[in-house]
Design a protein around this motif. Structure first.
Motif, PDB file in Angstrom:
ATOM      1  N   ASN A   7      -9.402  28.169  34.508  1.00 64.15           N
ATOM      2  CA  ASN A   7      -8.042  28.138  35.027  1.00 64.15           C
ATOM      3  C   ASN A   7      -7.814  26.966  35.972  1.00 64.15           C
ATOM      4  O   ASN A   7      -6.719  26.390  36.007  1.00 64.15           O
ATOM      5  N   LEU A   8      -8.847  26.589  36.747  1.00 62.59           N
ATOM      6  CA  LEU A   8      -8.728  25.392  37.583  1.00 62.59           C
ATOM      7  C   LEU A   8      -8.578  24.139  36.729  1.00 62.59           C
ATOM      8  O   LEU A   8      -7.848  23.203  37.095  1.00 62.59           O
ATOM      9  N   LEU A   9      -9.263  24.116  35.581  1.00 65.77           N
ATOM     10  CA  LEU A   9      -9.131  22.982  34.653  1.00 65.77           C
ATOM     11  C   LEU A   9      -7.696  22.869  34.145  1.00 65.77           C
ATOM     12  O   LEU A   9      -7.121  21.765  34.132  1.00 65.77           O
ATOM     13  N   ILE A  10      -7.111  24.000  33.739  1.00 69.22           N
ATOM     14  CA  ILE A  10      -5.727  23.990  33.260  1.00 69.22           C
ATOM     15  C   ILE A  10      -4.786  23.515  34.354  1.00 69.22           C
ATOM     16  O   ILE A  10      -3.906  22.663  34.117  1.00 69.22           O
ATOM     17  N   MET A  11      -4.940  24.036  35.570  1.00 70.96           N
ATOM     18  CA  MET A  11      -4.075  23.640  36.683  1.00 70.96           C
ATOM     19  C   MET A  11      -4.201  22.142  36.979  1.00 70.96           C
ATOM     20  O   MET A  11      -3.193  21.457  37.223  1.00 70.96           O
ATOM     21  N   THR A  12      -5.429  21.622  36.940  1.00 70.59           N
ATOM     22  CA  THR A  12      -5.655  20.207  37.219  1.00 70.59           C
ATOM     23  C   THR A  12      -5.043  19.327  36.139  1.00 70.59           C
ATOM     24  O   THR A  12      -4.407  18.294  36.442  1.00 70.59           O
ATOM     25  N   LEU A  13      -5.214  19.712  34.876  1.00 70.53           N
ATOM     26  CA  LEU A  13      -4.642  18.933  33.773  1.00 70.53           C
ATOM     27  C   LEU A  13      -3.123  18.897  33.848  1.00 70.53           C
ATOM     28  O   LEU A  13      -2.498  17.851  33.643  1.00 70.53           O
ATOM     29  N   VAL A  14      -2.507  20.050  34.133  1.00 68.65           N
ATOM     30  CA  VAL A  14      -1.049  20.114  34.227  1.00 68.65           C
ATOM     31  C   VAL A  14      -0.544  19.244  35.372  1.00 68.65           C
ATOM     32  O   VAL A  14       0.507  18.608  35.282  1.00 68.65           O
ATOM     33  N   LEU A  57      -2.186  16.483  36.716  1.00 70.40           N
ATOM     34  CA  LEU A  57      -2.521  15.069  36.613  1.00 70.40           C
ATOM     35  C   LEU A  57      -1.972  14.395  35.358  1.00 70.40           C
ATOM     36  O   LEU A  57      -1.640  13.201  35.397  1.00 70.40           O
ATOM     37  N   ASP A  58      -1.917  15.115  34.236  1.00 78.08           N
ATOM     38  CA  ASP A  58      -1.528  14.492  32.971  1.00 78.08           C
ATOM     39  C   ASP A  58      -0.007  14.487  32.822  1.00 78.08           C
ATOM     40  O   ASP A  58       0.626  15.544  32.769  1.00 78.08           O
ATOM     41  N   SER A  59       0.577  13.307  32.713  1.00 76.39           N
ATOM     42  CA  SER A  59       2.038  13.184  32.614  1.00 76.39           C
ATOM     43  C   SER A  59       2.584  13.796  31.330  1.00 76.39           C
ATOM     44  O   SER A  59       3.759  14.191  31.280  1.00 76.39           O
ATOM     45  N   HIS A  60       1.754  13.873  30.279  1.00 78.40           N
ATOM     46  CA  HIS A  60       2.212  14.463  29.023  1.00 78.40           C
ATOM     47  C   HIS A  60       2.408  15.981  29.140  1.00 78.40           C
ATOM     48  O   HIS A  60       3.040  16.594  28.267  1.00 78.40           O
ATOM     49  N   LEU A  61       1.873  16.568  30.194  1.00 79.02           N
ATOM     50  CA  LEU A  61       1.997  18.014  30.395  1.00 79.02           C
ATOM     51  C   LEU A  61       3.015  18.352  31.479  1.00 79.02           C
ATOM     52  O   LEU A  61       3.070  19.486  31.932  1.00 79.02           O
ATOM     53  N   HIS A  62       3.827  17.360  31.874  1.00 80.63           N
ATOM     54  CA  HIS A  62       4.852  17.597  32.885  1.00 80.63           C
ATOM     55  C   HIS A  62       6.133  18.088  32.203  1.00 80.63           C
ATOM     56  O   HIS A  62       7.144  17.384  32.141  1.00 80.63           O
ATOM     57  N   SER A 114      -2.668  21.653  20.930  1.00 82.27           N
ATOM     58  CA  SER A 114      -3.119  20.279  20.684  1.00 82.27           C
ATOM     59  C   SER A 114      -2.916  19.389  21.904  1.00 82.27           C
ATOM     60  O   SER A 114      -3.727  18.495  22.176  1.00 82.27           O
ATOM     61  N   GLU A 115      -1.842  19.615  22.674  1.00 80.35           N
ATOM     62  CA  GLU A 115      -1.591  18.771  23.842  1.00 80.35           C
ATOM     63  C   GLU A 115      -2.617  19.031  24.942  1.00 80.35           C
ATOM     64  O   GLU A 115      -3.055  18.103  25.625  1.00 80.35           O
ATOM     65  N   VAL A 116      -2.991  20.299  25.125  1.00 80.59           N
ATOM     66  CA  VAL A 116      -4.019  20.622  26.119  1.00 80.59           C
ATOM     67  C   VAL A 116      -5.363  20.054  25.681  1.00 80.59           C
ATOM     68  O   VAL A 116      -6.112  19.488  26.495  1.00 80.59           O
ATOM     69  N   ARG A 162      -9.641  15.879  26.235  1.00 81.97           N
ATOM     70  CA  ARG A 162     -10.371  14.727  25.688  1.00 81.97           C
ATOM     71  C   ARG A 162     -10.141  13.485  26.544  1.00 81.97           C
ATOM     72  O   ARG A 162     -11.075  12.712  26.819  1.00 81.97           O
ATOM     73  N   LYS A 163      -8.899  13.268  26.975  1.00 89.47           N
ATOM     74  CA  LYS A 163      -8.579  12.119  27.813  1.00 89.47           C
ATOM     75  C   LYS A 163      -9.325  12.189  29.145  1.00 89.47           C
ATOM     76  O   LYS A 163      -9.852  11.189  29.634  1.00 89.47           O
ATOM     77  N   ALA A 164      -9.369  13.403  29.733  1.00 94.96           N
ATOM     78  CA  ALA A 164     -10.068  13.581  31.003  1.00 94.96           C
ATOM     79  C   ALA A 164     -11.569  13.329  30.839  1.00 94.96           C
ATOM     80  O   ALA A 164     -12.201  12.704  31.698  1.00 94.96           O
TER      81      ALA A 164
END
Length: 310
Positions: free
Chosen positions: A41-48, A50-55, A293-295, A300-302
């Protein structure tokens, strides 16, 4: 004298095996589940974050869902881990009521948030041209605030009523952690049926209201998608992760709390309670990571960024 009878200072939890090997297995299992829950869950929160595609609103809600999952599992799992090796598996009266409040608060908030996520998918698929207007940042904040307030209000009512139950010296809870049905069972009050009715009405309003909103949203989504000639697979793909999480959360909750306790063993109820309170928060980030797919692209990007660091 009356205060000691009506409100015991501690409760004894009986939902654990006394066998040493079983305690070691339980502790290791719960520790693994908790670590996976926290990291996932911390990974999901961090990706959301930091990653502009998930904004976007969908991932904004997903970030809050991950936060609730961490809080939800943290209400019970640390105490369960502590009790795995403790000779005295007790919890204070205040600690028990506090655990009930936060367990119901985060659970109710998650119900409402899942409904908000379904509404978001409905607007995105059925009203794509007006989506950015109908689901702007202010609306997203309001929906998250409503989810928190609804969970807090419902849990406050149930915790307050439970705290005022008389126990007549009985301080044994035959369960892994504090839950309203088990404190009602331990109480000596002749009006427990009234407390039970209020508790079920309060929790049922949030759970059934959220479930009906989710159901109506997906009926509209399916109807709108079936009217299209193209883009059906993409439209359904954005909903599969949410539908899986909804099915797991509400399915486990229905089996745990709606099936009569007398129709199953004590061990079976404990397994179902753990599935609802512990395993579901662990699986939510796994479901979104595997089926979105976006997550997966953000992960992969991270990993590439981390791998390129000296």
């Amino acid at each position: 004298m009356w205060e000691n009878v009506s409100s015991p200072t501690t409760f004894l939890l009986l939902g654990f095996s006394n066998a040493y090997k079983a305690q070691v297995t339980l502790c290791l299992g719960f520790l693994l589940i908790y670590l996976v829950t926290l990291l996932g869950n911390l990974l999901i929160m961090t990706l959301v974050w930091l990653d502009s595609h998930l904004h976007s609103p969908m991932y904004y809600f997903l970030g809050h869902l991950s936060f609730l999952d961490i809080c939800y599992s943290s209400v019970t799992l640390p105490k369960i881990l502590k009790d795995s090796f403790s000779p005295q598996k007790t919890i204070s009266f205040v600690g028990c009521i506090t655990q009930i409040y936060f367990f119901l608060c985060f659970g109710g908030s998650e119900c409402t948030l899942l409904a908000a996520m379904a509404y978001d998918r409905y607007l995105a698929i059925c009203h794509p041209l007006h989506y950015t207007t109908l689901m702007n940042k202010k609306i997203c904040l309001c929906l998250v605030a409503v989810s928190r307030l609804s969970g807090s209000f419902s849990s406050l009512i149930q915790a307050f009523l439970t705290a005022h139950l008389p126990f007549c010296g009985s301080n044994v809870i035959d369960h892994l952690f504090c839950e309203v049905p088990f404190l009602l069972k331990a109480s000596c009050s002749s009006n427990t049926h009234l407390n039970k009715a209020v508790s079920y009405a309060s929790a049922g309003t949030i759970a059934m209201g959220s479930f009906l909103l989710i159901l109506v949203s997906y009926v509209c989504i399916i109807w709108a998608v079936l009217q299209r000639r193209a883009g059906r697979q993409k439209a359904f793909a954005t909903c599969t992760s949410h539908l899986t999480v909804v099915s797991l959360f509400f399915g486990a909750g229905a089996i745990t709390y709606l099936v009569p306790h007398s129709s199953r063993s004590k061990e079976m109820h404990e397994v179902l309670a753990l599935l609802y309170a512990v395993v579901t928060p662990m699986l939510n980030p796994v479901i979104y990571s595997l089926r979105n797919s976006e997550v997966k692209g953000a992960i992969r990007k991270a990993l590439l960024v981390v791998g390129s660091c000296p």
